[in-house]
Scaffold this motif. Structure first.
Motif, mmCIF file in Angstrom:
data_model
loop_
_atom_site.group_PDB
_atom_site.id
_atom_site.type_symbol
_atom_site.label_atom_id
_atom_site.label_comp_id
_atom_site.label_asym_id
_atom_site.label_seq_id
_atom_site.Cartn_x
_atom_site.Cartn_y
_atom_site.Cartn_z
ATOM 1 N N GLY A 19 0.835 -1.198 0.000
ATOM 2 C CA GLY A 19 0.000 0.000 0.000
ATOM 3 C C GLY A 19 0.863 1.237 0.000
ATOM 4 N N ALA A 20 1.672 1.375 -1.037
ATOM 5 C CA ALA A 20 2.661 2.446 -1.074
ATOM 6 C C ALA A 20 2.044 3.762 -1.542
ATOM 7 N N GLY A 21 1.263 4.368 -0.645
ATOM 8 C CA GLY A 21 0.735 5.709 -0.876
ATOM 9 C C GLY A 21 1.734 6.734 -0.377
ATOM 10 N N ASN A 22 1.241 7.895 0.044
ATOM 11 C CA ASN A 22 2.151 8.963 0.473
ATOM 12 C C ASN A 22 3.049 8.539 1.625
ATOM 13 N N LEU A 23 2.461 7.942 2.677
ATOM 14 C CA LEU A 23 3.258 7.558 3.832
ATOM 15 C C LEU A 23 4.176 6.389 3.510
ATOM 16 N N GLY A 24 3.653 5.378 2.822
ATOM 17 C CA GLY A 24 4.485 4.232 2.463
ATOM 18 C C GLY A 24 5.685 4.632 1.629
ATOM 19 N N LEU A 25 5.466 5.532 0.674
ATOM 20 C CA LEU A 25 6.577 6.012 -0.150
ATOM 21 C C LEU A 25 7.567 6.810 0.677
ATOM 22 N N SER A 26 7.073 7.618 1.616
ATOM 23 C CA SER A 26 7.967 8.393 2.478
ATOM 24 C C SER A 26 8.877 7.468 3.284
ATOM 25 N N LYS B 272 11.572 -2.024 -6.442
ATOM 26 C CA LYS B 272 10.770 -3.047 -7.089
ATOM 27 C C LYS B 272 9.306 -2.650 -6.937
ATOM 28 N N VAL B 273 8.554 -2.762 -7.992
ATOM 29 C CA VAL B 273 7.151 -2.338 -7.994
ATOM 30 C C VAL B 273 6.290 -3.474 -8.531
ATOM 31 N N LYS C 31 7.401 5.977 -11.537
ATOM 32 C CA LYS C 31 8.610 6.759 -11.277
ATOM 33 C C LYS C 31 9.525 6.048 -10.301
ATOM 34 N N GLN C 32 8.932 5.274 -9.387
ATOM 35 C CA GLN C 32 9.748 4.595 -8.379
ATOM 36 C C GLN C 32 10.565 3.456 -8.979
ATOM 37 N N LYS C 33 10.096 2.896 -10.087
ATOM 38 C CA LYS C 33 10.916 1.911 -10.797
ATOM 39 C C LYS C 33 12.222 2.544 -11.251
ATOM 40 N N GLU C 34 12.115 3.769 -11.769
ATOM 41 C CA GLU C 34 13.300 4.494 -12.227
ATOM 42 C C GLU C 34 14.254 4.781 -11.077
ATOM 43 N N ALA D 126 17.517 0.699 -2.687
ATOM 44 C CA ALA D 126 16.147 0.716 -3.212
ATOM 45 C C ALA D 126 15.749 -0.662 -3.732
ATOM 46 N N SER D 127 16.709 -1.413 -4.243
ATOM 47 C CA SER D 127 16.420 -2.736 -4.797
ATOM 48 C C SER D 127 15.980 -3.745 -3.736
ATOM 49 N N GLN D 128 16.191 -3.417 -2.443
ATOM 50 C CA GLN D 128 15.771 -4.296 -1.358
ATOM 51 C C GLN D 128 14.327 -4.031 -0.919
ATOM 52 N N ILE D 129 13.711 -3.014 -1.497
ATOM 53 C CA ILE D 129 12.358 -2.633 -1.096
ATOM 54 C C ILE D 129 11.383 -2.894 -2.240
ATOM 55 N N THR D 130 10.326 -3.627 -1.934
ATOM 56 C CA THR D 130 9.266 -3.860 -2.906
ATOM 57 C C THR D 130 8.037 -3.049 -2.517
ATOM 58 N N LEU D 131 7.540 -2.260 -3.459
ATOM 59 C CA LEU D 131 6.366 -1.428 -3.248
ATOM 60 C C LEU D 131 5.178 -2.043 -3.959
ATOM 61 N N THR D 132 4.041 -2.102 -3.282
ATOM 62 C CA THR D 132 2.845 -2.619 -3.938
ATOM 63 C C THR D 132 1.733 -1.579 -3.898
ATOM 64 N N ARG D 133 0.881 -1.688 -4.879
ATOM 65 C CA ARG D 133 -0.294 -0.819 -4.981
ATOM 66 C C ARG D 133 -1.195 -1.416 -6.041
ATOM 67 N N ARG D 134 -2.490 -1.262 -5.871
ATOM 68 C CA ARG D 134 -3.398 -1.837 -6.865
ATOM 69 C C ARG D 134 -3.192 -1.195 -8.234
ATOM 70 N N ASN D 135 -3.017 0.123 -8.241
ATOM 71 C CA ASN D 135 -2.764 0.840 -9.490
ATOM 72 C C ASN D 135 -1.287 1.200 -9.543
ATOM 73 N N ILE D 136 -0.483 0.308 -10.125
ATOM 74 C CA ILE D 136 0.963 0.516 -10.085
ATOM 75 C C ILE D 136 1.437 1.594 -11.055
ATOM 76 N N SER D 137 0.523 2.114 -11.884
ATOM 77 C CA SER D 137 0.930 3.213 -12.767
ATOM 78 C C SER D 137 1.376 4.419 -11.938
ATOM 79 N N LYS D 138 0.855 4.524 -10.711
ATOM 80 C CA LYS D 138 1.232 5.622 -9.831
ATOM 81 C C LYS D 138 2.618 5.425 -9.230
ATOM 82 N N LEU D 139 3.205 4.254 -9.462
ATOM 83 C CA LEU D 139 4.536 3.960 -8.925
ATOM 84 C C LEU D 139 5.595 3.844 -10.027
#
Length: 269
Positions: free
Chosen positions: A11-18, A53-54, A46-49, A31-44
């Protein structure tokens, strides 16, 4: 604290991303040790760049992680835990919830196994390692809570508290960011009225607020002690302070904090 363990932020919203960005900035992990999840991964995207991991796959994110941050909305918690429990291992995983108002008992009630669970409430300043994070843990996490605190200390300062104080901590520390920012905005507007342009006024207000907080952090003094150093007889500072108090500054702040606390109790009962 530098960790070789992988981290999942579900649930990588504002707080999760922070939180995720704060760990990387503080050197806790890559960063490669952290996996971020979200239902709509299009919002993540930039974090791939940025090297994270998304994925929309919560179970896949959990399998390779040790620390599993639960950053979803309260109504999403039950379905999320039902989804991932088949890949959870109580000997491997530590669940860290940032979900407002959801108790340790409620979290464990969604699970069939006995898992180490930590409740934490960072704020969005975690992204720049300036969060104030309060936390508490269940009995199963007694051997893990100090490790989790060291992990979260990379995001700023920490305080282990009784669980009954977590709602109050949410208001004072998490909502508190917005309260202080609103003061800075008001001070900026006042500076504009005095003749500064907006960028100049904001710079002065921000640094002044930072300096005031730093005085207390470094001296451990009471705020009134530092106020007395600035207020001179018949001076402009005491005149301004008195007018602010006549208009209800302290009362409004206290009422705002209490109102937020009353609201958080209503929405999480």
């Amino acid at each position: 604290m530098n960790t070789k363990e992988n981290i999942a932020v579900l649930g990588a919203g504002n707080l999760g991303l922070s939180i995720a960005k704060g760990f990387v900035k503080a050197g806790v992990c890559d960063a490669s040790q952290i996996t971020l999840t979200r239902r709509n991964i299009s919002k993540l995207e930039k974090q791939k760049e940025n090297g994270f991991k998304v994925t929309p796959d919560n179970k896949g994110a959990v399998v390779d992680a040790k620390y599993v941050f639960l950053c979803v909305q309260p109504k999403q918690l039950g379905p999320l835990l039902a989804e991932i429990e088949e890949v959870l291992d109580p000997k491997k995983h530590v669940l860290i919830s940032t979900i407002t108002g959801v108790s340790l008992d409620v979290i464990s009630g969604y699970l069939k196994g006995d898992y180490p669970i930590v409740r934490s409430m960072p704020n969005t300043a975690a992204e720049i390692a300036e969060s104030m994070t309060c936390l508490c843990a269940n009995k199963k996490a007694k051997d893990e809570v100090e490790k989790v605190e060291r992990l979260l200390k990379a995001l700023g300062d920490t305080l282990i508290i009784e669980e009954r104080m977590m709602k109050a901590a949410t208001v004072l520390a998490a909502s508190g960011v917005a309260f202080f920012l609103r003061y800075i905005r008001a001070a900026t507007q006042g500076g504009i009225q005095l003749g500064f342009d907006s960028a100049e006024a904001q710079k002065i207000a921000v640094q002044t607020a930072r300096g005031a907080a730093s005085l207390l952090m470094q001296s451990d003094a009471h705020p009134e002690t530092e106020i007395d150093k600035v207020t001179t007889p018949e001076g402009c500072t005491i005149a301004g302070l008195n007018e602010m108090e006549h208009q209800g500054l302290s009362s409004a702040l206290i009422k705002g904090i209490v109102t937020s606390f009353e609201k958080i109790n209503r929405i999480t009962e």
